[in-house]
Design an enzyme around this catalytic site. Structure first.
Site, PDB file in Angstrom:
ATOM      1  CG  HIS A  17      -1.671   1.291   1.390  1.00 15.16           C
ATOM      2  ND1 HIS A  17      -2.961   1.125   0.814  1.00 15.16           N
ATOM      3  CD2 HIS A  17      -1.705   2.545   2.027  1.00 15.16           C
ATOM      4  CE1 HIS A  17      -3.642   2.298   1.391  1.00 15.16           C
ATOM      5  NE2 HIS A  17      -2.735   3.004   1.762  1.00 15.16           N
ATOM      6  CD  GLU A  18       1.998   3.561   3.688  1.00 11.70           C
ATOM      7  OE1 GLU A  18       2.295   4.794   3.003  1.00 11.70           O
ATOM      8  OE2 GLU A  18       0.963   3.488   4.416  1.00 11.70           O
ATOM      9  CG  HIS A  21       0.456   6.235  -0.594  1.00  7.80           C
ATOM     10  ND1 HIS A  21      -0.641   6.585  -1.179  1.00  7.80           N
ATOM     11  CD2 HIS A  21       0.047   5.320   0.529  1.00  7.80           C
ATOM     12  CE1 HIS A  21      -1.599   6.363  -0.577  1.00  7.80           C
ATOM     13  NE2 HIS A  21      -1.365   5.610   0.591  1.00  7.80           N
TER      14      HIS A  21
END
Length: 389
Positions: A17-18, A21
């Site tokens: 998920h990170e 980003h």
């Protein structure tokens, strides 16, 4: 061991998920000040400076600010608590007068960075589904049995027929049949339009549920010691079975069914949230980290009798569910989540100007506190359920 496995799974989901980003931030020219694996104090930090790679241990925030050559460089850290991760960007939560700051990018650039986290969870779910469908095959919605004298039998449905639609809802994988009836419970006044396929030809039947008897097993017996007591119960049913063995197919079919696997879990998560909001499901039907650890333990115990490969595949399958779930939950328009930030950015597009950082910060802080309270409640509920098992 179950706790370790659950932490590894959860950490993988958060890191991916990170990473979403991180990659979109770099692509849009945003300075990432730190990308970390884990939470809490830093154990080791690596920085690629103009003078070469530098490694330091147990670095504090003050060292970040004063170390020569570290300014404007991404710091990669491993932290002491082995779960989670973070991607910290310049100007993410405050106004910074630099071109590489998050806050200085266009609203659409910022939206792409925020959306990338949940999107990468969906991508991970798809990759894991490809592994499952390549190794074990996919589950087509095939009728396996038809009960004599019941509606599906009277309509001429035969074992081997493939269900294509139920009341207009497209059915592609086997589990969508059970999910449809879970979200649309059968009652005596219902009529179901079923589209099926036999020998490559589609046909449609309309079936009305009929009251029929089913056998149930009485609780409270000891396995292998006392014979279970069975009894008959009546319910409105269509009178058919499903759950055919998984089938293997071409690479194109694997990709197709893997995409539908992800879609299935996204749809199921969204519909479950709707049932939670409307009160159709209660607190005992939701789980947090403690519940996940318990589920991982059950998966390992149940699949270990079939060998290590079965354990691995079961954990991969569970990770598909969790990854899709994490993606959906992060897109909810709740302050402190990615969906909350996207909501503010949509308002910015409508207004033609951003909401003041102070107001957004206050709302985000309130949302964060409420989110933490919810997590505490879910964790307490998980522990209570474990005690009462």
């Amino acid at each position: 061991m179950n706790i370790v496995i659950a932490l590894l799974i959860f950490s993988l989901l958060v890191i991916i998920h990170e990473l979403g980003h991180f990659m979109l931030a770099r692509l849009n020219g945003v300075e990432v000040t730190e990308f970390s694996i884990g939470m809490g104090p830093r154990i080791v930090t690596l920085v690629k400076t103009d003078a070469g790679i530098r490694i330091k241990f147990f670095v504090s925030n003050s060292v970040f600010e004063t170390s020569a050559g570290w300014a404007g460089k991404t710091k990669y850290s491993i932290k002491i608590l082995p779960f989670g991760g973070s991607c910290i960007m310049l100007g993410e939560d405050d106004v910074v007068e630099e071109d590489r700051a998050f806050c200085k990018k266009t609203v659409y650039q910022r939206m792409s960075i925020v959306f990338a986290g949940p999107f990468f969870n969906f991508v991970l779910a798809f990759i894991l589904a490809v592994i499952i469908n390549s190794v074990s095959g996919f589950d087509k919605p095939i009728v396996t049995s038809v009960e004599s004298g019941m509606p599906m039998d009277e309509a001429g449905v035969l074992p081997g027929d493939e269900i294509v639609k139920i009341n207009g809802s497209k059915i592609v994988i086997d589990r969508e049949i059970g999910s449809y009836f879970m979200f649309n419970p059968i009652s005596k006044d219902d009529t179901f339009e079923m589209t099926l396929m036999r020998d490559g030809e589609k046909y449609t039947v309309n079936v009305k549920p009929k009251l029929g008897e089913i056998m149930t097993v009485k609780d409270g017996f000891m396995h292998g010691v006392v014979e279970p007591e069975t009894k008959k119960a009546s319910s409105y049913r269509l009178g058919f079975g499903y759950g055919a063995p998984r089938q293997k197919g071409s690479a194109l079919q694997v990709l197709k069914y893997s995409a539908y696997e992800v879609k299935y879990w996204i749809d199921t998560t969204v519909k479950s949230l709707g049932m939670l909001i409307t009160g159709k499901i209660g607190k005992d039907d939701i789980s947090g980290p403690v519940g996940i650890v318990s589920t991982v333990g059950d998966l390992v115990d149940d699949s270990s009798v079939f060998g290590i490969s079965s354990v691995v595949l079961s954990l991969i399958y569970f990770s598909i569910l969790l990854s899709a779930n994490l993606g959906v939950m992060n897109l909810l328009p709740i302050p402190a989540l990615d969906g909350g930030r996207l909501f503010f950015q949509i308002i910015e597009i409508i207004r033609g100007k951003p909401i003041s950082p102070e107001k957004e910060g206050i709302v985000t802080m309130i949302g964060f506190v409420l989110l933490m309270l919810l997590m505490v409640f879910v964790m307490f509920n998980d522990i209570q359920k474990l005690i009462l098992r």
